[in-house]
Design a protein around this motif. Structure first.
Motif, PDB file in Angstrom:
ATOM      1  N   VAL A   6      -3.303  -3.466  -4.274  1.00  0.00           N
ATOM      2  CA  VAL A   6      -2.533  -4.068  -3.177  1.00  0.00           C
ATOM      3  C   VAL A   6      -3.417  -4.572  -2.034  1.00  0.00           C
ATOM      4  O   VAL A   6      -2.897  -5.022  -1.015  1.00  0.00           O
ATOM      5  N   ILE A   7      -4.732  -4.490  -2.208  1.00  0.00           N
ATOM      6  CA  ILE A   7      -5.613  -4.937  -1.120  1.00  0.00           C
ATOM      7  C   ILE A   7      -5.973  -6.403  -1.339  1.00  0.00           C
ATOM      8  O   ILE A   7      -6.332  -6.813  -2.441  1.00  0.00           O
ATOM      9  N   ALA A  29      -8.063   6.190  -3.536  1.00  0.00           N
ATOM     10  CA  ALA A  29      -9.288   5.667  -4.146  1.00  0.00           C
ATOM     11  C   ALA A  29     -10.056   4.801  -3.142  1.00  0.00           C
ATOM     12  O   ALA A  29     -11.284   4.821  -3.095  1.00  0.00           O
ATOM     13  N   CYS A  30      -9.331   4.055  -2.321  1.00  0.00           N
ATOM     14  CA  CYS A  30      -9.984   3.140  -1.369  1.00  0.00           C
ATOM     15  C   CYS A  30     -10.862   3.916  -0.386  1.00  0.00           C
ATOM     16  O   CYS A  30     -11.960   3.484  -0.047  1.00  0.00           O
ATOM     17  N   CYS A  43       0.848  -1.196   0.000  1.00  0.00           N
ATOM     18  CA  CYS A  43       0.000   0.000   0.000  1.00  0.00           C
ATOM     19  C   CYS A  43       0.881   1.242   0.000  1.00  0.00           C
ATOM     20  O   CYS A  43       1.844   1.332   0.748  1.00  0.00           O
ATOM     21  N   MET A  44       0.540   2.201  -0.850  1.00  0.00           N
ATOM     22  CA  MET A  44       1.328   3.429  -0.976  1.00  0.00           C
ATOM     23  C   MET A  44       0.854   4.514  -0.017  1.00  0.00           C
ATOM     24  O   MET A  44       1.430   5.575   0.047  1.00  0.00           O
ATOM     25  N   HIS A  45      -0.258   4.252   0.671  1.00  0.00           N
ATOM     26  CA  HIS A  45      -0.832   5.252   1.590  1.00  0.00           C
ATOM     27  C   HIS A  45      -0.973   6.591   0.861  1.00  0.00           C
ATOM     28  O   HIS A  45      -0.432   7.625   1.298  1.00  0.00           O
ATOM     29  N   CYS A  46      -1.684   6.525  -0.255  1.00  0.00           N
ATOM     30  CA  CYS A  46      -1.851   7.675  -1.155  1.00  0.00           C
ATOM     31  C   CYS A  46      -2.589   8.829  -0.469  1.00  0.00           C
ATOM     32  O   CYS A  46      -3.524   8.597   0.304  1.00  0.00           O
ATOM     33  N   LYS A  52      -4.624  -5.051   4.200  1.00  0.00           N
ATOM     34  CA  LYS A  52      -3.457  -4.479   3.509  1.00  0.00           C
ATOM     35  C   LYS A  52      -2.485  -3.953   4.558  1.00  0.00           C
ATOM     36  O   LYS A  52      -2.799  -3.976   5.760  1.00  0.00           O
ATOM     37  N   CYS A 100      -8.562   0.047  -5.766  1.00  0.00           N
ATOM     38  CA  CYS A 100      -7.226   0.488  -5.335  1.00  0.00           C
ATOM     39  C   CYS A 100      -6.334   0.739  -6.568  1.00  0.00           C
ATOM     40  O   CYS A 100      -6.195  -0.133  -7.425  1.00  0.00           O
TER      41      CYS A 100
HETATM   42  S1  SF4 Z   1      -5.062   0.707  -0.590  1.00  0.00           S
HETATM   43 FE1  SF4 Z   1      -4.530   1.341  -2.674  1.00  0.00          FE
HETATM   44  S2  SF4 Z   1      -5.668   3.249  -3.038  1.00  0.00           S
HETATM   45 FE2  SF4 Z   1      -5.699   2.859  -0.837  1.00  0.00          FE
HETATM   46  S3  SF4 Z   1      -3.985   4.058  -0.061  1.00  0.00           S
HETATM   47 FE3  SF4 Z   1      -3.217   1.960  -0.441  1.00  0.00          FE
HETATM   48  S4  SF4 Z   1      -2.406   2.011  -2.515  1.00  0.00           S
HETATM   49 FE4  SF4 Z   1      -3.656   3.863  -2.279  1.00  0.00          FE
END
Ligand code: SF4
Ligand code: SF4
Ligand code: SF4
Length: 255
Positions: A121-122, A82-83, A75-78, A133, A117
């Motif tokens: 990555v989920i 989107a999640c 997970c990139m913790h964007c 995740k 996502c």
């Molecule tokens: S689960 Fe996916 S969309 Fe959500 S923060 Fe992590 S990488 Fe981003």
């Protein structure tokens, strides 16, 4: 506060100690896998594999040898997540550390987050009916510890800290690699989706690492976000109304 991990792929040896540490700390079992023509293992993220080393390579480096491009991914913790946008139960939220977390107690198992996502990555835990995740080791960082993967990396390829302090460090490192002759060295995660809490020093373009160049949230995700939110408010309001009516009826019957 924005906690970040800086992953310097030029220092990564692909040892997978971070992958194992993640499993150990989070008590995630190993997975049975089959050889699929690559050392990368397992092939995909799952409810029990939250981080893994993605193996890529350049056919020939300046010395005519294969050059591995290892990258720890998960997970990139964007910032633009989107999640969070699609979760109908508000089970995914931004923590005080700026990271993204799934609250398993609120997750209703609809799987929309996994489907939307950006980085896929989920993992969906069918037995528990819950999406799972990387938590950015929420339980560790709330207790002043550093994430298990960063703690265990033997080469110093993962640095954990404040984003504002890690950005100049990352920029310096990219410059250093460029000055040493690698004109392709670049920084990933600074601007992507308004900033990722997993930031990378890359030795080649993002696509060579299997990372999305210029990631964008899908239009369908935006539409879902815009349409679903008002509907969700109506559903909750209707549920309260039904409860209120029922209570009134029961009171009349008991009088
Ligand atoms: S689960 Fe996916 S969309 Fe959500 S923060 Fe992590 S990488 Fe981003
Ligand atoms: S931060 Fe924790 S949960 Fe996330 S990949 Fe690292 S060890 Fe795993
Ligand atoms: S522990 Fe460090 S060197 Fe080993 S694979 Fe993970 S990031 Fe790379």
């Amino acid at each position: 506060m924005q906690k970040t991990m800086l992953i310097d792929t030029s220092k990564c040896t692909g040892c997978r100690a971070c992958q194992a540490a993640c499993k150990q700390w989070n008590q995630l079992p190993a997975e049975q896998t089959a050889f699929n023509g690559t050392y990368e293992n397992p092939a995909n993220f799952s409810p029990v594999t939250w981080t893994k080393i993605v193996f890529n390579y350049k056919d020939k480096d300046a010395n005519g040898r294969v050059h591995w491009l290892f990258s720890k991914q998960g997970c990139m913790h964007c910032t633009e997540a989107a999640c969070i946008k699609v979760c109908p139960a508000n089970a995914i939220y931004r923590t005080d550390f700026g990271t993204v977390r799934i609250d398993p107690d609120r997750c209703i198992g609809c799987n929309y987050c996994a489907a939307n996502c950006t980085y896929q990555v989920i993992g969906f835990d069918r037995a528990a009916n819950v999406a799972r995740k990387c938590t950015f080791c929420y339980d560790r960082i709330t207790n002043g510890e550093i994430p298990a993967c960063a703690k265990t990396c033997p080469t110093g390829a993962i640095t954990y800290g404040e984003r504002s302090e890690l950005i100049p460090l990352a920029q310096q490192r990219v410059q250093q690699l460029q000055q040493a002759g690698n004109s392709e060295a670049n920084l990933y995660g600074l601007e992507e989706l308004n900033g990722l809490a997993m930031m990378y020093v890359l030795e080649s373009n993002p696509e060579s690492y299997g990372l999305i160049e210029n990631p964008r949230i899908k239009l369908s995700t935006h539409i879902w976000d815009i349409i679903f939110k008002p509907v969700r408010i109506l559903v909750v309001a209707a549920a309260f109304f039904a409860l209120w009516v029922n209570r009134g009826e029961s009171k009349k019957e008991s009088d």
